[in-house]
Design a protein around this motif. Structure first.
Motif, PDB file in Angstrom:
ATOM      1  N   SER A 236       0.817  -1.216   0.000  1.00  0.00           N
ATOM      2  CA  SER A 236       0.000   0.000   0.000  1.00  0.00           C
ATOM      3  C   SER A 236       0.849   1.264   0.000  1.00  0.00           C
ATOM      4  CB  SER A 236      -0.943   0.015   1.216  1.00  0.00           C
ATOM      5  OG  SER A 236      -0.212   0.000   2.432  1.00  0.00           O
ATOM      6  N   ASP A 237       1.993   1.225   0.665  1.00  0.00           N
ATOM      7  CA  ASP A 237       2.775   2.450   0.817  1.00  0.00           C
ATOM      8  C   ASP A 237       3.646   2.767  -0.382  1.00  0.00           C
ATOM      9  OD1 ASP A 237       1.707   3.175   3.216  1.00  0.00           O
ATOM     10  OD2 ASP A 237       3.197   2.138   4.433  1.00  0.00           O
ATOM     11  N   ILE A 238       4.083   1.768  -1.148  1.00  0.00           N
ATOM     12  CA  ILE A 238       4.847   2.074  -2.360  1.00  0.00           C
ATOM     13  C   ILE A 238       3.976   2.862  -3.346  1.00  0.00           C
ATOM     14  CG2 ILE A 238       5.906   1.045  -4.416  1.00  0.00           C
ATOM     15  CD1 ILE A 238       7.194  -1.029  -2.542  1.00  0.00           C
ATOM     16  N   PRO A 239       2.733   2.443  -3.643  1.00  0.00           N
ATOM     17  CA  PRO A 239       1.883   3.273  -4.510  1.00  0.00           C
ATOM     18  C   PRO A 239       1.580   4.638  -3.895  1.00  0.00           C
ATOM     19  CG  PRO A 239       1.036   1.034  -4.414  1.00  0.00           C
ATOM     20  CD  PRO A 239       2.101   1.133  -3.363  1.00  0.00           C
ATOM     21  N   ARG A 240       1.421   4.693  -2.573  1.00  0.00           N
ATOM     22  CA  ARG A 240       1.132   5.976  -1.916  1.00  0.00           C
ATOM     23  C   ARG A 240       2.299   6.939  -2.068  1.00  0.00           C
ATOM     24  NH1 ARG A 240      -0.518   5.231   4.092  1.00  0.00           N
ATOM     25  NH2 ARG A 240      -2.247   4.221   3.008  1.00  0.00           N
ATOM     26  N   MET A 241       3.507   6.431  -1.893  1.00  0.00           N
ATOM     27  CA  MET A 241       4.676   7.306  -2.040  1.00  0.00           C
ATOM     28  C   MET A 241       4.867   7.730  -3.496  1.00  0.00           C
ATOM     29  SD  MET A 241       7.441   5.803   0.718  1.00  0.00           S
ATOM     30  CE  MET A 241       7.254   4.092   0.215  1.00  0.00           C
ATOM     31  N   LEU A 242       4.498   6.852  -4.423  1.00  0.00           N
ATOM     32  CA  LEU A 242       4.552   7.237  -5.832  1.00  0.00           C
ATOM     33  C   LEU A 242       3.580   8.378  -6.102  1.00  0.00           C
ATOM     34  CD1 LEU A 242       5.792   6.643  -8.586  1.00  0.00           C
ATOM     35  CD2 LEU A 242       4.041   4.884  -8.929  1.00  0.00           C
ATOM     36  N   ASP A 243       2.402   8.343  -5.478  1.00  0.00           N
ATOM     37  CA  ASP A 243       1.442   9.443  -5.611  1.00  0.00           C
ATOM     38  C   ASP A 243       2.003  10.735  -5.016  1.00  0.00           C
ATOM     39  OD1 ASP A 243      -0.422   7.832  -6.866  1.00  0.00           O
ATOM     40  OD2 ASP A 243      -1.577   7.421  -5.051  1.00  0.00           O
ATOM     41  N   LEU A 244       2.680  10.635  -3.889  1.00  0.00           N
ATOM     42  CA  LEU A 244       3.289  11.816  -3.278  1.00  0.00           C
ATOM     43  C   LEU A 244       4.347  12.410  -4.197  1.00  0.00           C
ATOM     44  CD1 LEU A 244       3.654  10.552   0.409  1.00  0.00           C
ATOM     45  CD2 LEU A 244       2.220  12.457  -0.349  1.00  0.00           C
ATOM     46  N   TYR A 245       5.108  11.538  -4.852  1.00  0.00           N
ATOM     47  CA  TYR A 245       6.125  11.999  -5.810  1.00  0.00           C
ATOM     48  C   TYR A 245       5.464  12.725  -6.980  1.00  0.00           C
ATOM     49  CZ  TYR A 245       9.417  11.457  -9.736  1.00  0.00           C
ATOM     50  OH  TYR A 245      10.211  11.657 -10.840  1.00  0.00           O
ATOM     51  N   ARG A 246       4.419  12.148  -7.516  1.00  0.00           N
ATOM     52  CA  ARG A 246       3.746  12.764  -8.654  1.00  0.00           C
ATOM     53  C   ARG A 246       3.140  14.117  -8.277  1.00  0.00           C
ATOM     54  NH1 ARG A 246       3.158   9.228 -12.829  1.00  0.00           N
ATOM     55  NH2 ARG A 246       3.285   6.989 -12.391  1.00  0.00           N
ATOM     56  N   ALA A 247       2.697  14.239  -7.024  1.00  0.00           N
ATOM     57  CA  ALA A 247       2.078  15.480  -6.563  1.00  0.00           C
ATOM     58  C   ALA A 247       3.099  16.529  -6.127  1.00  0.00           C
ATOM     59  CB  ALA A 247       1.124  15.178  -5.408  1.00  0.00           C
ATOM     60  N   GLY A 248       4.381  16.161  -6.149  1.00  0.00           N
ATOM     61  CA  GLY A 248       5.417  17.110  -5.783  1.00  0.00           C
ATOM     62  C   GLY A 248       5.718  17.192  -4.307  1.00  0.00           C
ATOM     63  N   HIS A 249       5.176  16.274  -3.510  1.00  0.00           N
ATOM     64  CA  HIS A 249       5.410  16.292  -2.064  1.00  0.00           C
ATOM     65  C   HIS A 249       6.587  15.423  -1.640  1.00  0.00           C
ATOM     66  CE1 HIS A 249       1.786  18.564  -1.540  1.00  0.00           C
ATOM     67  NE2 HIS A 249       1.033  17.614  -2.055  1.00  0.00           N
ATOM     68  N   LEU A 250       7.110  14.627  -2.538  1.00  0.00           N
ATOM     69  CA  LEU A 250       8.230  13.733  -2.237  1.00  0.00           C
ATOM     70  C   LEU A 250       9.246  13.847  -3.364  1.00  0.00           C
ATOM     71  CD1 LEU A 250       9.538  11.337  -0.644  1.00  0.00           C
ATOM     72  CD2 LEU A 250       8.149   9.812  -2.057  1.00  0.00           C
ATOM     73  N   LYS A 251      10.487  14.120  -3.015  1.00  0.00           N
ATOM     74  CA  LYS A 251      11.545  14.248  -4.011  1.00  0.00           C
ATOM     75  C   LYS A 251      12.233  12.902  -4.206  1.00  0.00           C
ATOM     76  CE  LYS A 251      12.448  19.120  -3.058  1.00  0.00           C
ATOM     77  NZ  LYS A 251      13.447  20.143  -2.656  1.00  0.00           N
ATOM     78  N   LEU A 252      12.303  12.459  -5.458  1.00  0.00           N
ATOM     79  CA  LEU A 252      13.036  11.250  -5.810  1.00  0.00           C
ATOM     80  C   LEU A 252      14.193  11.560  -6.744  1.00  0.00           C
ATOM     81  CD1 LEU A 252      10.196   8.610  -6.477  1.00  0.00           C
ATOM     82  CD2 LEU A 252      11.493   8.994  -4.378  1.00  0.00           C
ATOM     83  N   ASP A 253      13.956  12.388  -7.757  1.00  0.00           N
ATOM     84  CA  ASP A 253      14.997  12.681  -8.743  1.00  0.00           C
ATOM     85  C   ASP A 253      16.266  13.183  -8.068  1.00  0.00           C
ATOM     86  OD1 ASP A 253      12.314  12.813  -9.836  1.00  0.00           O
ATOM     87  OD2 ASP A 253      13.210  13.509 -11.705  1.00  0.00           O
TER      88      ASP A 253
END
Length: 372
Positions: A324-341
């Motif tokens: 559940s949390d991997i898709p949730r964190m992916l959503d946070l990344y897409r929304a700009g709330h989590l930096k991955l790049d």
């Protein structure tokens, strides 16, 4: 089929890239063409011998993403061409821990370092060309160009997911983020210390900021890592825990930090003791880092543990639930709330794995990524 992968033959040892034989997927398994793999410190712990494994040779890698090549017979829910991010922690969905929402504690985790299939300790998916069994790190071995895994370890993601960044969701991001949000229970207004800014600590900083901490103090002796922590939201960055403790006390009328998160590269009891000294009454130390698994002892004053009701909390994958949390964190990344790049400092080919770990040891990387 044949694949190439990075193995260690013994510990201490160094990763070397060799040709391997890879099983076709059975029922409940997938064969995946790797796109990218994060280079986590835990795989280095395997090479140094801090974390002994059950089978040598042993193919490393436990943070990655790829594209499904073949689906095992009678295995619904997946199709060739689907993108997946691996969870280094399998989730059976049936044991006590999965059933109560703690899949990071799934009973299958007991076999993470055995190297064999979780369902059959005598069965291996990888072999040397002479037939010698090769263990799989966490049942996935993302340091291979192709790998065969159980569906318990794979999380399907949308087809437009950038796997060269999203691969980090399978370990470092969830571990760090969850160490602040889930294990530390950081609240708005808190003062938080993060000890060690690597792949895990950088995301603990992000999690603390997201949870509303007003003071996030990053601690690392490497200037580059302190700068990175501040770019991810840390309000302060210092070289030592002594400095961090004084800062935390100055912000809290002498009380200390609400939460201190230990994410150093190789943990010792002294690191936990420093964090324990940095927190206030009823504060929490979150222990996320790993080191020599045989070491025993934390030199803390027992009176403070009792009289001040301080807490020492372990955190496996940041107490996250991967499916559940991997898709949730992916959503946070897409929304700009989590930096991955920004976390990916350098990319390497599989043959450059040795240089990647040298760069990690010299403090050049937040996260090195192997691109296939």
């Amino acid at each position: 089929m044949k694949t190439r992968g990075a193995i260690i033959r013994q510990a201490p040892g160094k990763y070397e890239v060799v040709d391997l034989e890879l099983d076709d997927p059975r029922q409940g398994e997938l064969r995946v063409k790797m796109v990218a793999s994060g280079m986590c410190h835990s795989d280095d712990h395997i090479a140094t011998g801090d974390m002994p494994v059950g089978t040598y040779p042993f193919a490393g890698g436990h943070e990655g993403g790829g594209i499904i090549d073949t689906v095992g017979p009678n295995t619904p829910g997946f199709s060739p061409g689907d993108k997946v991010v691996f969870s280094f922690l399998p989730g059976c969905g049936k044991c006590r821990w999965c059933a109560t929402g703690h899949s990071n504690m799934c009973d299958l985790g007991a076999l993470l370092l055995a190297g064999s299939r979780f369902t059959d300790p005598e069965s291996f998916r990888l072999h040397m060309e002479d037939g010698t069994p090769v263990g799989q790190m966490c049942g996935i071995s993302t340091f291979c160009e192709y790998t065969t895994v159980a569906v318990d370890s794979a999380v399907k993601v949308p087809e437009d997911t950038p796997l060269d960044k999203a691969c980090l969701l399978g370990c470092s991001v969830g571990t760090g983020w969850g160490s602040a949000v889930n294990a530390g229970k950081v609240r708005p207004g808190d003062t938080v210390v993060v000890q060690g800014i690597g792949g895990i600590g950088a995301n603990a900083v992000q999690g603390a900021v997201h949870a509303g901490a007003v003071n996030v103090i990053a601690v690392d002796p490497v200037a580059f890592k302190r700068e990175m922590a501040q770019s991810l939201g840390a309000t302060h960055a210092v070289q030592s825990m002594g400095e961090a403790t004084e800062l935390a006390q100055s912000f809290t009328n002498g009380q200390g930090a609400d939460v201190a998160i230990v994410t150093v590269g190789v943990i010792k009891g002294e690191h936990v003791a420093e964090a324990f000294g940095a927190i206030r009454k009823m504060g929490t130390v979150v222990v996320t880092a790993l080191g020599d698994l045989t070491e025993v002892g934390i030199p803390i004053p027992i009176g403070e543990l009792t009289l001040f009701e301080k807490k020492i909390q372990g955190a496996m994958f940041g107490m996250s639930n991967p499916s559940s949390d991997i898709p949730r964190m992916l959503d946070l990344y897409r929304a700009g709330h989590l930096k991955l790049d920004e976390l990916v400092t350098n990319e390497y080919s599989l043959d450059e794995i040795g240089r990647g770990y040298e760069d990690m040891h010299t403090g050049k990387n937040i996260r090195g990524v192997i691109r296939y």
